[in-house]
Design a protein around this motif. Structure first.
Motif, mmCIF file in Angstrom:
data_model
loop_
_atom_site.group_PDB
_atom_site.id
_atom_site.type_symbol
_atom_site.label_atom_id
_atom_site.label_comp_id
_atom_site.label_asym_id
_atom_site.label_seq_id
_atom_site.Cartn_x
_atom_site.Cartn_y
_atom_site.Cartn_z
ATOM 1 N N ARG A 100 0.855 -1.172 0.000
ATOM 2 C CA ARG A 100 0.000 0.000 0.000
ATOM 3 C C ARG A 100 0.899 1.233 0.000
ATOM 4 O O ARG A 100 1.818 1.335 0.817
ATOM 5 C CB ARG A 100 -0.915 0.024 1.217
ATOM 6 N N TYR A 101 0.629 2.144 -0.911
ATOM 7 C CA TYR A 101 1.358 3.413 -0.948
ATOM 8 C C TYR A 101 0.516 4.450 -0.230
ATOM 9 O O TYR A 101 -0.634 4.699 -0.616
ATOM 10 C CB TYR A 101 1.613 3.843 -2.392
ATOM 11 N N GLN A 102 1.089 5.061 0.814
ATOM 12 C CA GLN A 102 0.340 6.031 1.609
ATOM 13 C C GLN A 102 1.245 7.172 2.040
ATOM 14 O O GLN A 102 2.435 6.974 2.304
ATOM 15 C CB GLN A 102 -0.238 5.355 2.867
ATOM 16 N N ALA A 103 0.652 8.361 2.116
ATOM 17 C CA ALA A 103 1.373 9.505 2.675
ATOM 18 C C ALA A 103 1.631 9.264 4.156
ATOM 19 O O ALA A 103 0.901 8.503 4.817
ATOM 20 C CB ALA A 103 0.557 10.780 2.477
ATOM 21 N N GLU A 106 -1.136 9.153 6.741
ATOM 22 C CA GLU A 106 -2.179 8.158 6.510
ATOM 23 C C GLU A 106 -1.778 6.737 6.904
ATOM 24 O O GLU A 106 -2.617 5.836 6.916
ATOM 25 C CB GLU A 106 -2.574 8.164 5.028
ATOM 26 N N VAL A 107 -0.523 6.523 7.208
ATOM 27 C CA VAL A 107 -0.044 5.166 7.512
ATOM 28 C C VAL A 107 -0.686 4.668 8.800
ATOM 29 O O VAL A 107 -0.694 5.362 9.824
ATOM 30 C CB VAL A 107 1.490 5.141 7.635
ATOM 31 N N PRO A 155 7.642 10.018 -2.933
ATOM 32 C CA PRO A 155 6.650 10.258 -1.880
ATOM 33 C C PRO A 155 5.648 9.113 -1.772
ATOM 34 O O PRO A 155 5.462 8.330 -2.713
ATOM 35 C CB PRO A 155 5.960 11.553 -2.349
ATOM 36 N N ASN A 156 5.030 9.011 -0.616
ATOM 37 C CA ASN A 156 3.982 8.021 -0.344
ATOM 38 C C ASN A 156 4.506 6.593 -0.294
ATOM 39 O O ASN A 156 3.744 5.640 -0.488
ATOM 40 C CB ASN A 156 2.848 8.118 -1.378
ATOM 41 N N SER A 157 5.801 6.426 -0.043
ATOM 42 C CA SER A 157 6.371 5.074 -0.032
ATOM 43 C C SER A 157 7.176 4.800 1.237
ATOM 44 O O SER A 157 8.106 4.000 1.222
ATOM 45 C CB SER A 157 7.259 4.871 -1.263
ATOM 46 N N ASN A 201 -1.607 1.747 -9.691
ATOM 47 C CA ASN A 201 -0.698 2.888 -9.532
ATOM 48 C C ASN A 201 -0.154 3.395 -10.866
ATOM 49 O O ASN A 201 0.785 4.170 -10.888
ATOM 50 C CB ASN A 201 0.468 2.486 -8.624
#
Length: 256
Positions: A100-103, A106-107, A155-157, A201
């Protein structure tokens, strides 16, 4: 004239985790085509059976390993089945992942735990189980499927990049410890590769951006990654261990 043999995995017994689709599926196909006996692992028979049937229809040897490898017991039983069915155990490809890729804000804990279970802990327990199953006089090969996110993140990773970077540490440490037994441990780092799992994605604009930044001028394919895995698992890479191979068309270490 010296005859250079084709990359050969004849009669090697391999287990590939997460082989129901994408890179794992193509690796299973290619290893079987090169003579290996392939254990096709995934969570459900509906993912595993079509791959096994396809390999057998093409004249290869394969068997299904329906297991959840996100626990020590799960990956151990998968390796044990592969050894029992093949009569030996030579190759482990740690390919399975849940992503899941999240900022950063948001994790959530449940996301981190599941990603760690499948993408990191299963690699630890897989290496342990494979080392125990490999014969001392034959050694073997372990290939960990990481990502260029371990080398150059976006980003987001946060969690994904951290796990993949940790996988490279596991690769080097295992290589240092297991080399005396003839067990080689390496990692591949694919860049963005179109698969069923990465579809959410991807879009045309993003793909075009990636292609423009890649010196070889295209996205990678599952075939590209599988060939590299087969090489690292074969005797052609017999003096290669503790290495990270970026299979990315040059994008990670260039700036265009």
């Amino acid at each position: 004239m010296t005859v250079i043999p084709k990359l050969d995995l004849q009669d090697r017994v391999a287990l590939i985790t997460g082989a129901g689709n994408g890179i794992g599926r193509e690796t299973a196909r290619q290893m079987a085509a090169r003579g290996a006996v392939v254990g096709v692992n995934d969570l459900k028979a509906e993912f595993v059976d079509p791959v096994v049937e396809e390999i057998r229809a093409a004249g290869g040897r394969a068997f299904g390993v329906v297991r959840n490898i996100a626990s020590r017991e799960g990956i151990q039983s998968a390796v044990e089945q592969a050894r029992a069915e093949g009569g030996r155990f030579d190759i482990l490809v740690n390919n399975a992942a849940w992503v899941r890729y999240q900022a950063v804000p948001e994790v959530q804990p449940e996301t981190v735990e599941r990603m760690l279970d499948v993408g990191f802990k299963a690699v630890v327990w897989g290496i342990q189980a494979a080392a125990a199953a490999m014969e001392p006089d034959r050694g073997g090969a372990i290939v960990n499927v990481a990502s260029t996110a371990a080398l150059r993140s976006t980003p987001n990773s946060l969690v994904y990049a951290g796990i993949k970077a940790g996988m490279l540490g596991l690769t080097r440490a295992a290589a240092a410890e297991l080399g005396a037994r003839g067990i080689r441990v390496n990692a591949v780092c694919p860049s963005a590769v179109p698969t069923e799992g990465t579809q959410r994605n991807r879009n045309a604009e993003r793909d075009a951006f990636r292609v423009a930044r890649t010196p070889l001028g295209r996205l990678g394919t599952v075939q590209d990654i599988a060939r590299s895995i087969c090489y690292l698992a074969s005797d052609e890479a017999g003096f290669v261990t503790a290495q990270t191979l970026a299979v990315d068309g040059g994008v990670t270490f260039t700036n265009i």
